[in-house]
Scaffold this active site. Structure first.
Site, short mmCIF file in Angstrom:
data_model
loop_
_atom_site.label_atom_id
_atom_site.label_comp_id
_atom_site.label_asym_id
_atom_site.label_seq_id
_atom_site.Cartn_x
_atom_site.Cartn_y
_atom_site.Cartn_z
N HIS A 1 -44.62 -15.44 -9.07
CA HIS A 1 -45.88 -14.69 -9.19
C HIS A 1 -45.65 -13.30 -9.76
CE1 HIS A 1 -48.25 -17.78 -7.17
NE2 HIS A 1 -47.11 -18.01 -6.54
N GLU B 1 -20.07 -5.21 -12.96
CA GLU B 1 -18.97 -4.25 -12.86
C GLU B 1 -17.67 -4.92 -13.30
OE1 GLU B 1 -18.98 -0.74 -9.84
OE2 GLU B 1 -17.49 -2.13 -9.04
N GLY C 1 -13.01 -3.49 -4.77
CA GLY C 1 -14.19 -3.16 -3.95
C GLY C 1 -15.22 -4.26 -3.95
N ARG C 2 -15.54 -4.80 -5.13
CA ARG C 2 -16.59 -5.83 -5.21
C ARG C 2 -16.11 -7.21 -4.77
NH1 ARG C 2 -15.15 -3.59 -9.82
NH2 ARG C 2 -14.21 -4.78 -11.50
N LYS D 1 -19.65 10.16 -12.49
CA LYS D 1 -19.13 10.84 -11.29
C LYS D 1 -18.59 12.21 -11.66
CE LYS D 1 -17.11 6.96 -8.74
NZ LYS D 1 -15.85 6.44 -8.22
N LYS E 1 -13.27 1.95 0.51
CA LYS E 1 -11.90 1.59 0.14
C LYS E 1 -11.06 2.87 -0.04
CE LYS E 1 -9.26 -0.75 -3.42
NZ LYS E 1 -9.22 -1.58 -4.61
N GLU F 1 -20.90 9.69 -2.13
CA GLU F 1 -22.11 9.23 -1.42
C GLU F 1 -21.77 8.88 0.03
OE1 GLU F 1 -21.09 8.19 -4.38
OE2 GLU F 1 -22.78 7.71 -5.72
O1 F6P Z 1 -18.88 1.87 -8.24
C1 F6P Z 1 -17.52 2.14 -8.29
C2 F6P Z 1 -16.83 1.75 -7.03
O2 F6P Z 1 -15.50 2.11 -7.15
C3 F6P Z 1 -16.96 0.27 -6.69
O3 F6P Z 1 -16.09 -0.54 -7.38
C4 F6P Z 1 -16.75 0.29 -5.23
O4 F6P Z 1 -17.16 -0.90 -4.64
C5 F6P Z 1 -17.60 1.49 -4.85
O5 F6P Z 1 -17.38 2.42 -5.90
C6 F6P Z 1 -17.30 2.10 -3.52
O6 F6P Z 1 -15.99 2.56 -3.44
P1 F6P Z 1 -15.31 2.89 -2.05
O7 F6P Z 1 -15.26 1.63 -1.25
O8 F6P Z 1 -13.93 3.38 -2.40
O9 F6P Z 1 -16.12 3.94 -1.37
#
Ligand code: F6P
Length: 542
Positions: A380, A349, A263-264, A508, A203, A209
């Site tokens: 199990h 979240e 995002g979620r 972060k 987003k 990452e």
């Molecule tokens: O974990 C925090 C967060 O902002 C989530 O809400 C989001 O889905 C994720 O990081 C990834 O963010 P982005 O889509 O901006 O890389």
């Protein structure tokens, strides 16, 4: 939730039901299933195996009404900035809206843009799947690697697995999320760069990452096929179009979305591109239609018949009146093996908050710990604790009436198991029943006495069962939207902002500050002794 009166009323009902078991309730009321089941968007919710009666449910619906669930729902639909800390509307429902009315956000109808992006996804998807768009050397793509994390990973990854029967063997989707190099390494080692397409999904297009993985993927393509191959092997999904262009993604391969999509809650947006590629655009469209059907149910059904509201108030009942701190989601569907992981982000979240909308400490518990694995595997592993442990864990069981494959007797066995579990949790096994059973096995009196406490089940353990015809794209869309609206409703009752996620920021920030120290470029002084000790160990052993 107004702390005093609402909680007190729930506690009174809880005290009243403290000594009443569901076993007794079912014995007294032959219509309990009819009374406490509801349907919406093709899903049957049986919530009769809960510690409830008519008065409890009335009190819970009153609580939802008093908390303003209906008003808040309208505000969300009208594009009000209910995400107050980020000053944003919460409009993921617009992404799957199937009607023809305008959907205004900040004074602008967003539907033309939503439909334009969907059209672009459809065209691109068809062109990749048909081989019209190919890799740099002219080979057809066989593997798609989505690089994203959190909402830019969990939704598409969960849905692609769930819709496996709709995928093609010659076009496989892979998901890389972890900054741990092992993740991308292990995915790429089996792939041919000439036939691999990357989607960088973020987003913000700044998430460390994702950008780290995207750069490694870029290097892999450039090292094996040459720098000039990069534009033909990458697409991007983001709200940050300039950053995508800067990364080197061709303009016609950037798929946008908007800051009014959390995002979620973004699986319905262009973040769903890998789903469309894997299962075909028509199936992705059906997934959106299923969610829209659940939206219409959520927006129109009275609270008493409203699946997300019923599930939400039951969650509040257990969290706030009974103090149960976890909630298990147990799909009897192997293809929903990532469903609980997906819901962890959606729920935890969203509702893992401890201040109210006005910034005061909440005086009640909020979101539960959500977890789960598919049955029968879970049976199990951890069901022992659900049946006989000291914690009570409300469970959701999910099961389809029809499997995709014709493999008798598998599905009948699966169904027998899911029904058995909810029945066992509700009934338990009394001392008298255990003793009878052991006597019938011919055990001695002494041995029976010894074994009885171990073999008793307390029962009265709550569960919902969600039954649907088949796990189709439509059904999956409805299921995901059901849980989204459940989380929304609970957030309103708890008076928290379900749409921000400041809790992920501190880690972060600290990771950013620690990186030069981990790299050995700066001294670790100033940190606590634990962090310094761990840092020293790493530097000595790396
Ligand atoms: O974990 C925090 C967060 O902002 C989530 O809400 C989001 O889905 C994720 O990081 C990834 O963010 P982005 O889509 O901006 O890389």
């Amino acid at each position: 939730m107004a702390k005093g009166s609402a909680l007190n009323s729930l506690m009174k009902h809880r005290k009243r039901l403290d000594d009443v078991t569901m076993r007794e309730q079912f014995a007294i009321d032959p219509n309990r299933f009819q009374r406490y089941s509801a349907t919406g968007a093709g899903i049957l919710l049986d919530y009769s195996k809960n510690r409830i009666d008519g008065d409890v449910m009335s009190a819970l619906f009153d609580l939802a009404r008093a908390a303003g669930v209906e008003e808040r729902r309208d505000q969300m639909c009208e594009g009000e900035h209910i995400n107050i800390t980020e000053d944003r509307a919460v409009m993921h429902m617009a992404l799957r809206y199937q009607g023809d009315k305008p959907v205004p956000v900040d004074g602008k109808d967003v539907m033309p843009d939503v439909r334009a992006v969907l059209k672009a996804i459809e065209n691109y998807t068809n062109a990749i799947r048909s081989g019209e768009i190919r890799g740099h050397g002219g080979a057809q793509f066989t593997d798609i690697v989505n690089i994203g994390i959190g909402g830019s990973d969990l939704g598409p990854a969960m849905v692609t697995l769930a819709l496996e029967p709709y995928t093609r063997a010659d076009l496989r989707a892979h998901y890389v999320s972890n900054v741990d190099g092992a993740h991308i390494h292990d995915v790429l080692k089996r792939l041919d760069p000439k036939k691999t397409l990357f989607i960088v999904a973020s987003k913000t297009f700044t998430t460390d990452e994702t950008m780290t993985n995207a750069n490694s993927a870029r290097d892999w393509i450039a090292d094996t096929l040459g720098e000039e191959a990069v534009p033909n092997h990458f697409a991007a999904v983001s709200t940050n179009i300039p950053a995508c262009a800067k990364f080197g993604i061709r303009e016609d391969r950037i798929f946008g979305f908007w800051d009014w999509v959390g995002g979620r809650y973004s699986v319905w947006s262009a973040i769903g591109l890998p789903i469309a590629l894997a299962v075909g655009y028509d199936n992705f469209a059906k997934f959106l239609q299923g969610a829209d059907a659940m939206d219409r149910h959520f927006l129109s059904a009275p609270l008493e018949d409203n699946l997300p509201v019923i599930m939400a108030v039951l969650g509040v009942w257990y969290r706030n009146a009974w103090g149960f701190s976890t909630h298990a989601v147990l799909p009897y569907d192997q293809r929903l093996s990532r469903f609980a992981a997906y819901l962890q982000q959606q729920d935890m979240e969203s509702n893992g908050k401890s201040v109210t909308l006005s910034g005061k400490s909440v005086g009640w518990s909020t979101g539960p710990i959500v977890w789960g694995e598919p049955g029968t595997n879970g049976q199990h592993a951890f069901y022992q604790l659900i049946h006989q442990g000291t914690d009570v864990i409300p469970c959701d069981f999910l099961i389809a009436a029809k499997p995709h494959e014709s493999l008798p007797p598998h599905h009948d066995k699966l169904v027998a198991n899911v029904l058995a579990q909810s029945e066992a949790l509700m009934l338990g096994k009394t001392k008298v029943e255990v003793v009878e059973e052991l006597k019938a096995q011919g055990l001695s009196k002494a041995r029976i006495k010894e074994l009885t406490p171990h073999k008793m089940f307390p029962g009265n353990r709550p569960s919902n069962t969600l039954f649907y015809e088949k796990l189709t794209p439509e059904t999956l869309g409805s299921l995901v939207a059901l849980y989204e609206h459940k989380v929304f409703t609970q957030g309103v009752i708890w008076n928290i902002n379900s749409y921000d996620q400041w809790g992920v920021e501190l880690g972060k920030q600290l990771a950013k500050a620690l990186l030069p120290k981990v790299e050995g470029k700066q001294s670790g002084e100033g940190h606590d002794s634990s962090t310094q000790g761990l840092l020293a160990y790493y530097l000595a052993n790396k």
